[in-house]
Motif scaffolding. Sequence first.
Motif, mmCIF file in Angstrom:
data_model
loop_
_atom_site.group_PDB
_atom_site.id
_atom_site.type_symbol
_atom_site.label_atom_id
_atom_site.label_comp_id
_atom_site.label_asym_id
_atom_site.label_seq_id
_atom_site.Cartn_x
_atom_site.Cartn_y
_atom_site.Cartn_z
ATOM 1 N N PRO A 90 0.802 -1.232 0.000
ATOM 2 C CA PRO A 90 0.000 0.000 0.000
ATOM 3 C C PRO A 90 0.833 1.280 0.000
ATOM 4 C CG PRO A 90 -0.845 -1.554 1.610
ATOM 5 C CD PRO A 90 0.459 -2.104 1.106
ATOM 6 N N ASP A 91 2.074 1.215 0.491
ATOM 7 C CA ASP A 91 2.909 2.413 0.550
ATOM 8 C C ASP A 91 3.817 2.573 -0.669
ATOM 9 O OD1 ASP A 91 4.373 0.154 1.271
ATOM 10 O OD2 ASP A 91 5.682 1.263 2.633
ATOM 11 N N ALA A 92 3.651 1.736 -1.694
ATOM 12 C CA ALA A 92 4.488 1.823 -2.888
ATOM 13 C C ALA A 92 4.217 3.128 -3.630
ATOM 14 C CB ALA A 92 4.213 0.632 -3.811
ATOM 15 N N THR A 93 5.285 3.733 -4.129
ATOM 16 C CA THR A 93 5.166 4.981 -4.881
ATOM 17 C C THR A 93 6.073 4.941 -6.100
ATOM 18 O OG1 THR A 93 6.939 6.058 -3.634
ATOM 19 C CG2 THR A 93 4.683 6.331 -2.796
ATOM 20 N N TYR A 94 5.838 5.866 -6.996
ATOM 21 C CA TYR A 94 6.712 6.061 -8.148
ATOM 22 C C TYR A 94 6.888 7.560 -8.291
ATOM 23 C CZ TYR A 94 8.881 5.482 -12.690
ATOM 24 O OH TYR A 94 9.768 5.496 -13.725
ATOM 25 N N ALA A 95 8.013 8.067 -7.776
ATOM 26 C CA ALA A 95 8.279 9.506 -7.794
ATOM 27 C C ALA A 95 8.709 9.940 -9.182
ATOM 28 C CB ALA A 95 9.367 9.841 -6.776
ATOM 29 N N LYS A 96 8.358 11.165 -9.530
ATOM 30 C CA LYS A 96 8.756 11.693 -10.840
ATOM 31 C C LYS A 96 10.270 11.796 -10.951
ATOM 32 C CE LYS A 96 4.575 13.851 -12.147
ATOM 33 N NZ LYS A 96 4.024 13.274 -13.301
ATOM 34 N N SER A 97 10.931 12.153 -9.875
ATOM 35 C CA SER A 97 12.401 12.196 -9.908
ATOM 36 C C SER A 97 12.922 11.719 -8.559
ATOM 37 C CB SER A 97 12.895 13.611 -10.193
ATOM 38 O OG SER A 97 12.451 14.505 -9.202
#
Length: 174
Positions: free
Chosen positions: A158-165
């Motif tokens: 649930p805490d997975a992210t994909y940051a732009k940079s």
Amino acid sequence: MFEIRGGEIALPDDPADQAGDAHLVFIGTVRSPWVLRENCPKNMREARERGEAATVEIAPAFREGLQGLSAASHVVLLTWLHHAPRNLIVQKPRHATDSKGVFALRSPARPNPVGVHVTRLLGVDIAAGVLTLEGIDVLDETPVIDVKPYFASTDAFPDATYAKSRPVADPDEG
């Protein structure tokens, strides 16, 4: 043939022309309403929103492997995206401003075009070898590599992210 867009880089040799080092066996075939690439949903979210069910036909030799699968509400389907080009190592998606390496994208164009799809399992008919799915984001007659039950307790982050940079360590720096 796929046209290479500005900002994209192709491999010098197409992986499809290289000798394989694994013996993949297709265990079945997806049956979906999508016969043209331009009509196919671009991801599983869009496939669910369209509300078009799909099926997977499992080859007779593998049907006994479906025993117990009906206990799962969702499955992970691994497919072989056989229409995708395999020689692009850097791509520039139409919607993006910058190019990215293939391993930073979910594009089907990759050295080994394996599709990963998590979908709701609506039914299992072991005798006929048919799985009925809520939806799928692949073309009709896409080969299936594997089917696995999806376990929210171990597969979800649930805490997975994909940051732009996101900073990445440069091996050439100190």
